[in-house]
Design a protein around this motif. Structure first.
Motif, mmCIF file in Angstrom:
data_model
loop_
_atom_site.group_PDB
_atom_site.id
_atom_site.type_symbol
_atom_site.label_atom_id
_atom_site.label_comp_id
_atom_site.label_asym_id
_atom_site.label_seq_id
_atom_site.Cartn_x
_atom_site.Cartn_y
_atom_site.Cartn_z
ATOM 1 N N VAL A 42 0.806 -1.427 -0.131
ATOM 2 C CA VAL A 42 0.146 -0.051 0.088
ATOM 3 C C VAL A 42 1.143 1.049 -0.487
ATOM 4 N N GLN A 43 2.167 0.689 0.576
ATOM 5 C CA GLN A 43 2.575 2.184 0.587
ATOM 6 C C GLN A 43 4.844 1.567 -0.122
ATOM 7 N N PHE A 44 4.978 2.099 -1.201
ATOM 8 C CA PHE A 44 7.120 1.436 -1.181
ATOM 9 C C PHE A 44 7.744 2.644 -1.366
ATOM 10 N N SER A 45 9.054 1.873 -1.318
ATOM 11 C CA SER A 45 10.165 3.479 -1.378
ATOM 12 C C SER A 45 9.842 3.913 -2.210
ATOM 13 N N SER A 46 10.395 4.891 -2.850
ATOM 14 C CA SER A 46 10.709 5.633 -4.293
ATOM 15 C C SER A 46 12.126 7.031 -3.972
ATOM 16 N N GLU A 47 12.618 6.765 -5.194
ATOM 17 C CA GLU A 47 13.688 7.639 -5.061
ATOM 18 C C GLU A 47 13.529 8.668 -5.148
ATOM 19 N N SER A 48 12.984 9.766 -3.779
ATOM 20 C CA SER A 48 12.429 10.777 -3.896
ATOM 21 C C SER A 48 12.827 11.165 -3.197
ATOM 22 N N GLY A 49 13.235 12.494 -2.393
ATOM 23 C CA GLY A 49 12.706 12.580 -1.454
ATOM 24 C C GLY A 49 13.077 11.891 0.101
ATOM 25 N N LEU A 50 13.466 11.554 -0.016
ATOM 26 C CA LEU A 50 14.024 10.460 0.585
ATOM 27 C C LEU A 50 15.801 10.741 2.212
ATOM 28 N N ILE A 51 14.961 10.767 3.098
ATOM 29 C CA ILE A 51 15.856 11.425 4.323
ATOM 30 C C ILE A 51 17.222 11.003 4.506
ATOM 31 N N LYS A 52 18.314 11.938 4.499
ATOM 32 C CA LYS A 52 19.567 11.755 4.133
ATOM 33 C C LYS A 52 20.278 10.727 5.660
ATOM 34 N N GLY A 53 20.378 9.390 4.969
ATOM 35 C CA GLY A 53 20.080 8.268 6.868
ATOM 36 C C GLY A 53 21.766 8.792 7.214
ATOM 37 N N ASP A 54 22.004 9.110 7.258
ATOM 38 C CA ASP A 54 23.516 9.540 8.513
ATOM 39 C C ASP A 54 23.056 10.811 9.226
ATOM 40 N N TYR A 55 22.345 12.028 7.937
ATOM 41 C CA TYR A 55 22.663 13.415 9.046
ATOM 42 C C TYR A 55 20.997 13.568 8.746
ATOM 43 N N PRO A 56 19.773 12.681 8.933
ATOM 44 C CA PRO A 56 18.572 13.187 9.055
ATOM 45 C C PRO A 56 17.720 14.611 8.837
ATOM 46 N N VAL A 57 19.240 15.115 10.305
ATOM 47 C CA VAL A 57 18.490 16.413 10.929
ATOM 48 C C VAL A 57 19.928 17.462 10.271
ATOM 49 N N ILE A 58 19.403 18.972 9.461
ATOM 50 C CA ILE A 58 21.307 19.229 9.162
ATOM 51 C C ILE A 58 20.390 20.458 9.634
ATOM 52 N N TYR A 59 21.611 21.866 9.798
ATOM 53 C CA TYR A 59 21.687 22.791 10.023
ATOM 54 C C TYR A 59 21.482 23.479 8.903
ATOM 55 N N ASN A 60 20.624 24.790 8.920
ATOM 56 C CA ASN A 60 21.234 26.108 8.061
ATOM 57 C C ASN A 60 21.562 26.731 8.292
ATOM 58 N N GLY A 61 22.482 27.414 7.982
ATOM 59 C CA GLY A 61 22.768 28.329 8.793
ATOM 60 C C GLY A 61 22.291 29.988 8.069
#
Length: 219
Positions: A168-187
């Motif tokens: 009912v839901q499958f992984s796609s190739e767009s909008g993926l969370i970055k595995g090593d750094y799921p949250v990053i800082y916007n300066g």
């Protein structure tokens, strides 16, 4: 869900009957996905005044919900056993075909701490998908029925288990969370940003326990 089933019954002898039914229903299903197995990490970043700083992230959880709106076609066999005139026991076995007509995806939310301070970050993914898709599941249920009007109207209660065989839901190739750094800082904005949608990393099948209550009319 709300629907109607039509069918025929055959006497097997004595107080046992077998029936074949097909129906149609509208149903809404809410799925929640989350990830809480996320390692802490440190990112060297630039602040909005171009100073080089380090940010220590500890992510408690990333979660997201999606709601499926479906037209359901159940097809099943029904076996009933009637020990007395007002009560009967039943068992159903069959399949359901789901035709998805709309999918509503909520925003993804990350919670945790950065440099020891609590934060919450939202990935904006509040979308509606109206493309048609489908999947199939098998189910079995058991329950009891009670006579309201003899030979005409009955009240049935059931508990069932359902196992899906399509995604009912499958992984796609767009909008993926970055595995090593799921949250990053916007300066530039000074914000800690979740990098993607959790659902785009997730595949799901239907697997559920359910309860139902309905009326049966005989003609």
């Amino acid at each position: 869900s709300l629907g109607i089933d039509l069918g025929v019954e055959f006497a097997l002898g004595g107080i046992t009957k077998c029936g074949f039914y097909i129906g149609a229903a509208y149903t809404e299903s809410l799925f929640s996905v989350y990830s809480d197995n996320i390692s802490s990490y440190t990112l060297p970043v630039y602040s909005n005044d171009r100073r080089r700083i380090k940010r220590q992230y500890s992510i408690d959880e990333i979660s997201q919900r999606t709601r499926f709106k479906d037209v359901v076609i159940p097809v099943y066999f029904d076996l009933t056993y009637k020990p007395n005139r007002n009560l009967y026991l039943l068992f159903d076995l069959g399949a359901k075909a789901y035709l998805n007509i709309e999918t509503n995806i909520d925003n993804a939310i990350a919670t945790g701490s950065v440099n020891g301070e609590k934060f919450q970050s939202v990935y904006i993914d509040n979308t509606t998908n109206t493309s048609i898709s489908g999947d199939i599941s098998l189910f079995c249920s058991t329950g009891a029925g009670f006579t309201i009007v003899p030979r005409r109207i009955y009240l049935e209660g059931k508990i069932g288990y359902e196992q899906g065989f399509g995604l009912v839901q499958f992984s796609s190739e767009s909008g993926l969370i970055k595995g090593d750094y799921p949250v990053i800082y916007n300066g530039l904005t000074g914000e800690d940003l979740l990098t993607g949608s959790l659902l785009y990393n997730t595949s799901m099948r239907r697997r559920m326990l359910w309860l139902s209550l309905g009326l049966k009319f005989k003609f």
